[in-house]
Design a protein around this motif. Structure first.
Motif, PDB file in Angstrom:
ATOM      1  N   SER A  19       0.674  -0.945  -0.320  1.00 11.86           N
ATOM      2  CA  SER A  19      -0.050  -0.155   0.354  1.00 11.86           C
ATOM      3  C   SER A  19       0.998   1.106   0.142  1.00 11.86           C
ATOM      4  O   SER A  19       0.378   2.025   0.431  1.00 11.86           O
ATOM      5  CB  SER A  19      -0.962   0.024   1.295  1.00 11.86           C
ATOM      6  OG  SER A  19      -0.444  -0.135   2.350  1.00 11.86           O
ATOM      7  N   ALA A  48      -4.555   1.208  -0.553  1.00 14.27           N
ATOM      8  CA  ALA A  48      -4.778   0.049  -1.139  1.00 14.27           C
ATOM      9  C   ALA A  48      -5.341   0.002  -2.242  1.00 14.27           C
ATOM     10  O   ALA A  48      -5.227  -0.567  -3.881  1.00 14.27           O
ATOM     11  CB  ALA A  48      -5.215  -1.400  -0.097  1.00 14.27           C
ATOM     12  N   ALA A  64      -7.200  -5.701  -5.007  1.00 17.95           N
ATOM     13  CA  ALA A  64      -6.700  -5.377  -3.765  1.00 17.95           C
ATOM     14  C   ALA A  64      -7.123  -6.543  -2.498  1.00 17.95           C
ATOM     15  O   ALA A  64      -8.192  -7.117  -3.137  1.00 17.95           O
ATOM     16  CB  ALA A  64      -6.992  -3.942  -2.978  1.00 17.95           C
TER      17      ALA A  64
END
Length: 261
Positions: A19, A48, A64
């Motif tokens: 992230s 993310a 994600a």
């Protein structure tokens, strides 16, 4: 025919801890070569999701996946399922397919600047080891068989200069990172003829990450070239390891000359 793999459109990369910092930079670098990306994160949901949007603008598949990599198996707490290493892998395979590139990047320091071994409890030691090495081992164990079947794969571990020289964080962190080096060496030798390469990167004091144990200006004085590193400089080293099949069984320091290997 080029010996370098520069077109990653047939490939999927699973990048843990992606992230921000090194993970994010690596996702973007691989996506620029056409690679699909499985973005793992632990708690930074918005970061993310923003990364996934950015990756998709490059024309690649990206999703994600949230998981706590300090634990290996799925747990159920108050009717809420928390994904761990095994369920992360299963969800990635279900949604995007089997990764052919695995960058084990996620990790933690827990405590920094430890001066005495008595400052770290055995539970803290094991927690750090599980997050930094154990989970990377398990994720590799889950991904590698399919890479071997495909006859092509890249496994890369994010270690640290602490794995070479002990570093400045503490014994829990240094030992968890040096354990990755032994893992690289064994795996690379065992799978050398399968088309799967196994390597590690060992950064030191990279800015724009959550792993810095102090003030940027003071830390920069420890680096021979006089500055901290950037996430993209680590990411480019990972890309080099992905592109060439003639580099395996190496742990490469990305450290501004901090450690003479």
């Amino acid at each position: 025919m080029s010996v370098l793999t520069t077109d990653l459109r047939p490939h999927l990369a699973l990048v843990t801890g992606s992230s921000g910092g090194i993970g994010k930079a690596t996702c973007l670098a691989l996506a620029s070569m056409g690679c699909s990306i499985a973005v793992h994160y632990h708690s930074s949901t918005s970061a993310a999701e923003e990364l996934v949007k950015e990756l998709r603008t490059k024309g690649v598949r990206a999703e994600a996946f949230k998981a706590d990599l300090t634990k290996y198996d799925e747990i159920l707490n108050n009717d809420v399922t928390t994904h761990q290493v095994r369920t992360l892998h299963a969800e990635v395979v279900k949604s995007l397919g089997n990764p052919t590139i695995l960058f084990n990047n996620a990790g933690l320091t827990l405590k920094s600047g430890i001066k005495s071994i008595t400052e770290i409890s055995i539970d803290e030691f094991e927690h750090t080891w599980r997050a930094n090495c154990g989970s990377a081992f398990l994720m590799t164990q889950l991904c590698l068989p399919e890479m071997e079947k495909a006859g092509w794969g890249r496994v890369i571990f994010c270690s640290s200069v602490a794995g070479f020289n002990g570093g400045v964080v503490g014994p829990h962190y240094a030992s968890s990172k040096s354990a990755l080096h032994g893992l690289v060496h064994w795996l690379a030798s065992a799978y050398a003829k399968s088309g799967v390469t196994v390597n590690g990167v060992a950064p030191a004091l990279i800015q724009d990450t959550t792993m810095l144990p102090g003030n940027n200006e003071e830390l920069a004085k420890k680096i021979p070239i006089g500055r901290l590193g950037y996430p993209i400089e680590v990411a480019e080293t990972v890309v080099w390891m992905v592109k060439t099949g003639y580099v395996t069984n190496k742990v490469v320091g990305v450290d501004g000359g901090f450690f003479v290997q």
